[in-house]
Design a protein around this motif. Structure first.
Motif, PDB file in Angstrom:
ATOM      1  N   ALA A 189       0.804  -1.222   0.000  1.00 20.18           N
ATOM      2  CA  ALA A 189       0.000   0.000   0.000  1.00 20.18           C
ATOM      3  C   ALA A 189       0.838   1.274   0.000  1.00 20.18           C
ATOM      4  N   VAL A 190       2.120   1.166   0.316  1.00 24.05           N
ATOM      5  CA  VAL A 190       2.985   2.343   0.293  1.00 24.05           C
ATOM      6  C   VAL A 190       3.033   2.944  -1.107  1.00 24.05           C
ATOM      7  N   ALA A 191       3.067   2.062  -2.130  1.00 27.26           N
ATOM      8  CA  ALA A 191       3.173   2.554  -3.501  1.00 27.26           C
ATOM      9  C   ALA A 191       2.043   2.082  -4.410  1.00 27.26           C
ATOM     10  N   ASP A 192       1.229   1.160  -3.931  1.00 28.20           N
ATOM     11  CA  ASP A 192       0.179   0.550  -4.756  1.00 28.20           C
ATOM     12  C   ASP A 192      -1.170   1.152  -4.367  1.00 28.20           C
ATOM     13  N   THR A 193      -1.755   1.933  -5.257  1.00 31.01           N
ATOM     14  CA  THR A 193      -3.009   2.620  -4.925  1.00 31.01           C
ATOM     15  C   THR A 193      -4.160   1.638  -4.735  1.00 31.01           C
ATOM     16  N   THR A 194      -4.125   0.502  -5.437  1.00 29.55           N
ATOM     17  CA  THR A 194      -5.201  -0.481  -5.266  1.00 29.55           C
ATOM     18  C   THR A 194      -5.184  -1.052  -3.852  1.00 29.55           C
ATOM     19  N   ALA A 195      -4.002  -1.432  -3.393  1.00 34.61           N
ATOM     20  CA  ALA A 195      -3.888  -1.952  -2.032  1.00 34.61           C
ATOM     21  C   ALA A 195      -4.307  -0.900  -1.011  1.00 34.61           C
ATOM     22  N   ARG A 196      -3.875   0.334  -1.225  1.00 33.13           N
ATOM     23  CA  ARG A 196      -4.213   1.399  -0.290  1.00 33.13           C
ATOM     24  C   ARG A 196      -5.714   1.679  -0.288  1.00 33.13           C
ATOM     25  N   ASP A 197      -6.337   1.674  -1.461  1.00 32.10           N
ATOM     26  CA  ASP A 197      -7.776   1.930  -1.543  1.00 32.10           C
ATOM     27  C   ASP A 197      -8.574   0.837  -0.846  1.00 32.10           C
ATOM     28  N   ILE A 198      -8.140  -0.412  -0.989  1.00 31.84           N
ATOM     29  CA  ILE A 198      -8.846  -1.526  -0.353  1.00 31.84           C
ATOM     30  C   ILE A 198      -8.775  -1.407   1.162  1.00 31.84           C
ATOM     31  N   ILE A 199      -7.594  -1.115   1.684  1.00 34.49           N
ATOM     32  CA  ILE A 199      -7.437  -0.977   3.134  1.00 34.49           C
ATOM     33  C   ILE A 199      -8.225   0.218   3.645  1.00 34.49           C
ATOM     34  N   THR A 200      -8.128   1.341   2.941  1.00 34.09           N
ATOM     35  CA  THR A 200      -8.836   2.550   3.366  1.00 34.09           C
ATOM     36  C   THR A 200     -10.338   2.333   3.399  1.00 34.09           C
ATOM     37  N   SER A 201     -10.873   1.706   2.352  1.00 37.93           N
ATOM     38  CA  SER A 201     -12.315   1.461   2.287  1.00 37.93           C
ATOM     39  C   SER A 201     -12.772   0.535   3.401  1.00 37.93           C
ATOM     40  N   ALA A 202     -12.003  -0.537   3.655  1.00 43.32           N
ATOM     41  CA  ALA A 202     -12.389  -1.497   4.682  1.00 43.32           C
ATOM     42  C   ALA A 202     -12.379  -0.866   6.064  1.00 43.32           C
ATOM     43  N   LEU A 203     -11.353  -0.087   6.377  1.00 47.89           N
ATOM     44  CA  LEU A 203     -11.256   0.489   7.717  1.00 47.89           C
ATOM     45  C   LEU A 203     -12.252   1.616   7.920  1.00 47.89           C
ATOM     46  N   ARG A 204     -12.582   2.334   6.852  1.00 43.96           N
ATOM     47  CA  ARG A 204     -13.636   3.345   6.990  1.00 43.96           C
ATOM     48  C   ARG A 204     -14.977   2.650   7.259  1.00 43.96           C
ATOM     49  N   THR A 205     -15.205   1.528   6.586  1.00 45.81           N
ATOM     50  CA  THR A 205     -16.419   0.756   6.840  1.00 45.81           C
ATOM     51  C   THR A 205     -16.467   0.276   8.282  1.00 45.81           C
ATOM     52  N   LEU A 206     -15.324  -0.153   8.812  1.00 47.50           N
ATOM     53  CA  LEU A 206     -15.289  -0.566  10.209  1.00 47.50           C
ATOM     54  C   LEU A 206     -15.674   0.593  11.118  1.00 47.50           C
ATOM     55  N   GLY A 207     -15.128   1.783  10.841  1.00 41.97           N
ATOM     56  CA  GLY A 207     -15.492   2.951  11.638  1.00 41.97           C
ATOM     57  C   GLY A 207     -16.972   3.260  11.560  1.00 41.97           C
ATOM     58  N   ASP A 208     -17.525   3.211  10.353  1.00 44.47           N
ATOM     59  CA  ASP A 208     -18.960   3.470  10.179  1.00 44.47           C
ATOM     60  C   ASP A 208     -19.809   2.465  10.952  1.00 44.47           C
ATOM     61  N   THR A 209     -19.343   1.202  10.982  1.00 43.89           N
ATOM     62  CA  THR A 209     -20.108   0.138  11.639  1.00 43.89           C
ATOM     63  C   THR A 209     -20.004   0.229  13.152  1.00 43.89           C
ATOM     64  N   LEU A 210     -18.832   0.575  13.655  1.00 37.10           N
ATOM     65  CA  LEU A 210     -18.644   0.666  15.101  1.00 37.10           C
ATOM     66  C   LEU A 210     -19.320   1.895  15.691  1.00 37.10           C
ATOM     67  N   ALA A 211     -19.368   2.973  14.936  1.00 37.44           N
ATOM     68  CA  ALA A 211     -19.765   4.273  15.475  1.00 37.44           C
ATOM     69  C   ALA A 211     -21.084   4.261  16.242  1.00 37.44           C
TER      70      ALA A 211
END
Length: 209
Positions: free
Chosen positions: A121-143
């Motif tokens: 994810a340091v240089a790969d936008t696909t990997a970074r987007d997948i992690i970002t989307s998943a963790l934002r979803t976790l935040g939305d679900t926990l909130a």
């Protein structure tokens, strides 16, 4: 673990221990982690929530050090892994298994676990987007549950916390998008989760000693 289903593990284990204990008590690992973390650095916390992110998602809700599992303010059994996103289990979106599978689906390249995915994810936008989307979803679900529980502290543990600089911002964004008041939450990361769980197990055992 499936092979243990229906077995009285305590009764089978006790005679094999030397010295033989007077009794055994069992505790969910996320609950043990929560008790240990509270005992170590959050003794003043009124309502602490612990989230462990490893192979799957673990959770525990503590109200002044008491484990809360049967209460409308917390998910069923206090387990966020029982929550759903778009009709599917939360772990189908947020777990390392789900994220690495999603990366392979999108790129055709296999990836060996979350450690490799976060490195990419340091240089790969696909990997970074997948992690970002998943963790934002976790935040939305926990909130909504953190709001309902009136949590003042959330402690994160598990292998994924090694990538906290990457996962922390989207997680925080998901929390505050749901409720800006959650920006006041104390978010803490423990990279010694196994030690905290052992300490928490000792705290739990001592209460009935």
């Amino acid at each position: 673990f499936a092979s243990l289903d229906g077995l009285a593990v305590g009764e089978l284990l006790t005679p094999r221990l030397n010295p033989r204990p007077a009794g055994l008590r069992f505790l969910n690992d996320a609950s043990a982690f929560a008790l240990g973390a509270r005992h170590t650095v959050h003794t003043g916390s009124g309502r602490l929530v612990a989230i462990t992110l490893g192979t799957g998602i673990g959770s525990a809700f503590l109200d002044r050090g008491r484990i809360v599992e049967d209460d409308p303010r917390v998910p069923p059994e206090g387990r966020v892994d029982l929550l759903t996103v778009d009709g599917r289990p939360l772990e189908d979106t947020v777990s390392p298994r789900a994220m690495t599978a999603r990366y392979t689906d999108r790129t055709g390249r296999p990836v060996d676990g979350l450690r490799e995915l976060t490195a990419l994810a340091v240089a790969d936008t696909t990997a970074r987007d997948i992690i970002t989307s998943a963790l934002r979803t976790l935040g939305d679900t926990l909130a909504p549950w953190l709001t309902a529980f009136e949590a003042d502290t959330v402690v994160f543990g598990g292998s994924i916390t090694a990538a906290w600089p990457l996962i922390g911002p989207p997680l925080h964004a998901g929390l505050t998008h749901h409720d800006p008041r959650l920006a006041r939450l104390t978010l803490s990361v423990r990279d010694d989760g196994e030690d905290q769980a052992l300490l928490g197990a000792a705290v739990f055992a001592a209460r009935r000693a």
